[in-house]
Design a protein around this motif. Structure first.
Motif: not given
Length: 337
Positions: A100-105, A122-123, A128-129
């Motif tokens: 869950a959440g944002w990742e970069f490379m 990713q959801i 997700m709160d």
């Protein structure tokens, strides 16, 4: 110096280390399955799904009931999110081990041991709160993505119900295993942005938009945008060490078509009757579209407390939580010498 190939506990991961190499590219048709009148054609559709999943591992769905407008709207908001400055996106960081959440490379495949040239958001519903961008940042983001996630889940459960019956389970077996209302739910909608490539950039054979891999879920459904190709599949997961001799088929993006593949979790659950198929996203070649590439994938991953074991008990039982955690750790951990 390139890092040595690590040892992995799961056979699936150890096998994935043998999947490097550019291979041979070719054009080939992927089985196309029409879901029109699903209830009245259920037996016919089940036969088609089973044949595709046991012989190829990849198939495409048409007339599936998920409106093009909903897909396009989700793509638009995905692009809006990824267009934010990295400092803004960093307020929604990937939660360790929770998808869950944002990742970069940050994703490193066992097959390449280099970071994929992409970012993702990713959801996964129970986590997700604190990860939804607000109305001022990306208007309507959470509402649209929640509706899209639910529609994708419904479709995934419909397909999995066909596999359940053919494996000797009851029709709703996999629907219960992917209970969307449970706090143990871990199916994931993944928004993907593959980075653009500069026109004068030289090809680097060690760099991939997504290195060769099999998915670690039960079923993946991929949504692509027309004109933004690069997805390739290689049926024949068990051909270890094929490397440069492996044959790769390009998947042409088309509106209204959902590309699906069986994942390792379902392959294990079926005692290897259903085939988890190798795939990748290659970098653009000279003359190809070299701008950003967007796609979305819904991963049907059994709830954490579900025990995975096939009808014939070919493999020892393992919880879906332990199975998924080992796969996530292998893909998002830095490989140190």
């Amino acid at each position: 110096m390139q890092n040595p190939i690590p040892e992995y506990q799961l056979r699936e991961l150890q096998l994935e280390t043998t999947f490097g190499g550019f291979g041979v590219e070719t054009q080939s048709e992927i089985p196309m399955i029409d879901l029109t009148d699903f209830d009245s054609r259920r037996d016919e559709i089940t036969d088609q799904l089973w044949r595709a999943a046991t012989e190829v591992g990849f198939f495409q769905l048409v007339n599936h009931g998920l409106a093009n407008e909903a897909v396009h709207q989700a793509f638009e908001l995905s692009e809006s999110f990824f267009s934010l400055p990295n400092e803004a996106k960093a307020r929604f960081p990937l939660k360790k081990g929770l998808n869950a959440g944002w990742e970069f490379m940050s994703q490193v495949r066992p097959s390449t041991r280099t970071a994929d040239r992409k970012e993702s958001f990713q959801i996964t519903l129970p986590h997700m709160d604190d990860l939804w961008p607000n109305q001022a940042l990306v208007p309507e983001f959470s509402r649209v993505m929640l509706a899209f996630e639910y529609s994708a889940w419904l479709l995934g459960m419909k397909v999995l119900s066909c596999f359940a019956e053919r494996l000797g389970f009851d029709r709703d077996f996999f629907t219960r295993a992917h209970d969307r209302h449970s706090p143990e739910y871990q199916s994931t909608l993944r928004l993907l942005h593959y980075l653009p490539m500069q026109d004068d950039a030289e090809d680097d054979p060690s760099i991939w938009r997504a290195g060769a891999h099999t998915d670690f879920d039960c079923l993946t459904m991929v949504f692509q945008k027309e004109g933004q190709g690069g997805l390739q599949v290689s049926p024949g997961k068990d051909a270890e060490g094929a490397g440069d001799n492996r044959v790769w088929h390009s998947v042409i993006p088309r509106d209204g078509v959902i590309t699906c593949n069986v994942g390792d979790m379902l392959m294990r659950w079926s005692d290897d009757r259903l085939k988890s198929t190798l795939h990748r996203v290659r970098m653009p070649k000279p003359g190809d579209y070299r701008g950003p590439r967007y796609s979305m994938a819904f991963f049907c991953q059994a709830n954490k407390d579900v025990i995975i074991q096939g009808p014939d008990s070919k493999y020892p039982p393992i919880s879906a939580a332990d199975y998924l955690l080992q796969r996530i750790q292998a893909n998002f951990a830095e490989k140190k010498a």
